[in-house]
Design an enzyme around this catalytic site. Sequence first.
Site, mmCIF file in Angstrom:
data_model
loop_
_atom_site.group_PDB
_atom_site.id
_atom_site.type_symbol
_atom_site.label_atom_id
_atom_site.label_comp_id
_atom_site.label_asym_id
_atom_site.label_seq_id
_atom_site.Cartn_x
_atom_site.Cartn_y
_atom_site.Cartn_z
ATOM 1 N N TRP A 98 -6.278 -5.904 6.807
ATOM 2 C CA TRP A 98 -6.568 -6.761 5.867
ATOM 3 C C TRP A 98 -5.821 -8.138 5.494
ATOM 4 O O TRP A 98 -6.156 -8.861 4.805
ATOM 5 C CB TRP A 98 -6.798 -5.766 4.614
ATOM 6 N N ASP A 99 -4.592 -7.906 6.090
ATOM 7 C CA ASP A 99 -3.753 -9.077 5.956
ATOM 8 C C ASP A 99 -4.156 -10.536 5.993
ATOM 9 O O ASP A 99 -3.999 -11.329 5.482
ATOM 10 C CB ASP A 99 -2.383 -9.128 6.771
ATOM 11 N N GLU A 136 0.216 2.629 -0.601
ATOM 12 C CA GLU A 136 -0.192 3.512 0.520
ATOM 13 C C GLU A 136 0.657 4.761 0.151
ATOM 14 O O GLU A 136 0.542 5.962 0.900
ATOM 15 C CB GLU A 136 0.113 3.052 1.789
ATOM 16 N N LYS A 154 4.246 1.370 -3.712
ATOM 17 C CA LYS A 154 4.771 0.750 -2.800
ATOM 18 C C LYS A 154 4.517 -0.870 -2.869
ATOM 19 O O LYS A 154 5.221 -1.748 -2.701
ATOM 20 C CB LYS A 154 4.117 1.056 -1.403
ATOM 21 N N GLN A 155 3.457 -1.249 -3.418
ATOM 22 C CA GLN A 155 3.063 -2.585 -3.506
ATOM 23 C C GLN A 155 2.061 -2.844 -4.372
ATOM 24 O O GLN A 155 1.394 -2.014 -5.140
ATOM 25 C CB GLN A 155 2.635 -2.984 -1.991
HETATM 26 C C1 BGC Z 1 0.970 -2.489 4.169
HETATM 27 C C2 BGC Z 1 -0.569 -2.749 4.397
HETATM 28 C C3 BGC Z 1 -0.247 -3.719 5.318
HETATM 29 C C4 BGC Z 1 0.244 -3.546 6.731
HETATM 30 C C5 BGC Z 1 0.394 -4.388 7.851
HETATM 31 C C6 BGC Z 1 1.840 -1.886 5.332
HETATM 32 O O1 BGC Z 1 3.280 -1.513 5.370
HETATM 33 O O2 BGC Z 1 0.965 -1.156 3.111
HETATM 34 O O3 BGC Z 1 -0.852 -3.084 3.031
HETATM 35 O O4 BGC Z 1 -1.863 -4.025 5.678
HETATM 36 O O5 BGC Z 1 1.550 -3.000 6.297
HETATM 37 O O6 BGC Z 1 1.300 -5.571 7.229
#
Ligand code: BGC
Length: 731
Positions: A325-326, A467, A580-581
């Site tokens: 999704w980035d 995550e 995490k984010q």
């Molecule tokens: C993140 C995801 C991201 C992926 C690729 C993961 O560590 O939690 O949101 O899409 O890395 O960058």
Amino acid sequence: MYTLYDWTIIDDDGQAVLENGNRLLIGNGYMAKRGTVEEADPPCMPAIILGGVYDKHGDRWREPVNAPDPLFTVLSLDGIPFTLAGENLSTHTQSLNFRYGVYSRKTTWNTKDAHLTVSTERFASMDDIHLLCMKYTVSADAPVSPRVEIHINTDVCDLNGPHLGDFRFEVKGQTRTLICETLEKKIPIALANGIEGGSLSSIIEENRSSYLLDLDGSNPVELFVFGTIWTGLDADDPLENVEKSVLRAKKAGWDCLLAEHKAKWDEIWRIGDVVIKGDDYAQRALRYSLYHLHIIAPRHKRRCGNFSIPARGLSGQTYKGAVFWDTEMFMAPYFLATEPELVAQFIRYRIETLPGARRKAVEYGLRGAFFAWESQETGDDACTDFNVTDVFTGRPVRTYFRDKQVHISADIVLAVKRYVDATGDFSILKEGGLELILEVARFYLSSIYYSPERKRYEALDVVGPDEYHERVNNNAFTNRMILMVFETALTTISLLKEKDAIFIEALMAKLNFSEDFAFMQAVMPCFYVPQPNEQGVIEQFDGYFRLEDCSLDVVRSRLKDPKEYWGGGNGVASTTRIIKQADVVTMLALFGDEYSTFVKKANLAFYEPRTEHGSSLSACMYALLACETGGSDWAYPFFIKNAEMDIAGKGKHFAGLVYIGGTHPAANGGAWLTAIHGFCGFSLKNNKIQVTPRLPSHWQEVMFRVLLPDGLHEVTVTRDRWDEKVRGQNV
Ligand code: BGC
């Protein structure tokens, strides 16, 4: 140690070999070459990653192919090669000119007779995407006769390889060619290199040229190496093409090729540059971030279909070279403003991979389009059920990114919606865009649940952007995104109905969508999206507030190994509120119009101290939301964190025991998002630019450009004003 100058980054000790591989990366969207020295061996992770070419070795992870290196060059004296590890090393610097994507190195070794210096420059041509060019200069301060050997090096470094076989070399005059093929799909990969360089006596063997240089102590010797790469995905006869490309390059010569390459970069910056007054470091770091987006932007037309941008760009094989999704959420906004055709290409790639998304939905007993969490060229999911390795037992850990991170499909719909809203280009909807939206809507319709007790539809058992907390119910972000899909499906259908009722009728019939349509209309008023509590805070998912409320430091102190994975079944964060984010904050940043300043502030204050920012996708969402609530200065360090992500090279290198290093294009895009959408308050609605200046207090002015159908708009934003000029017709 590296230093960042205007348009140049210089590393003067060569210690951080893996970081420099990313930091000094060059590329042109077709391929990228890591910033390692010409003689680098596999432990230094040299690589030439080819966008969209994948291979699977046995039952290991499928990953992008690292091509043999047609510029591989070793200098030696009396049979002993010069390396950076040698005791005779005197000085070494490497640099990258990120205005023009030119990598350089200068290394001096002590020999018993002389100081011997190698200076090189190389670029991946923006003009001819199949071409790599290198100037290799050797000089000495006293007479000495070193040997230079130039190979097409097949000793490549793979994380989950090898991926290539059936190597066949050929020599035709000063041109060497190699044809080989990938192991899984037998895709031919052809390479050639041709060397120019005065009247040198050389020995040419099948894959190497060997030159004995008679250095007189004052005159340097210059060699020019032109390497070309074509694959069976680009042409029927890639071998013929590499030969032609090399001959053309040799004929044109270094100066001409460099000039053509630079002219393309000038054009890229003419539209894509951002000028910041009042903050030199921010200026450099942001330009460096934009450079990284440009070297991985797939501008070329591929005959095998469209392609998009992987989460680690073309910097290596980590994250399986997959598209996440980035791209849609963090990179697309920059390109939407500056090169919307690229966003159309990202969308076309998703349209072309719809069959893979449909297969994935079927696999889980669902309908519609469940896009791959980690998407490669077919759209089948490269994400495995076991994505991290437990540091203590060495055993694979079950993760749920693949099966539960369902927001991926909605993220893609949001990108389609934004593209159409911003450009007014409806054609993409008819070319599969609307079909994609409807299939995604259908996927969610088939996966949500009705709670008779609560009298509402809910999304259960999902993973949100955070995550670390898996298999949760009613993740606020996911639920709002699902509702957005339904809204987008409805509005797009009615919009297109006005323009082309026959098309809509035919599509609804083709997809047999009438029942789904009726169901969707029934679901929408009672689809649950978590709302703010009395303090204004939105619970990230059902039961999140019941988790242990402890600080990041406490959670960190519980780690028994620095590489331990924080999430999943046994993770230190899983039982706590540490995330995490950005998760709820991402939702608020995306749907800002729907929430009050009070709610935005409350959630920033609540979630930021509880966020590890363990992903490079986190900082910019906090920064964007902060800018909306008058917190540009608070947002500034988040902006810098994103902008210097690949300069500092401090991003995470491991998840469990799995290597995840590489560049961070989402952070690069996040830096632009913060500077332009955040600090400048820019938005685009129906081809109209809107700006609300809110620069950090030490910034004086920002200039950026936006490409709209009526031409290139130059926007200048100062602390309290903004101005827009149309600079020319569409290009
Ligand atoms: C993140 C995801 C991201 C992926 C690729 C993961 O560590 O939690 O949101 O899409 O890395 O960058």
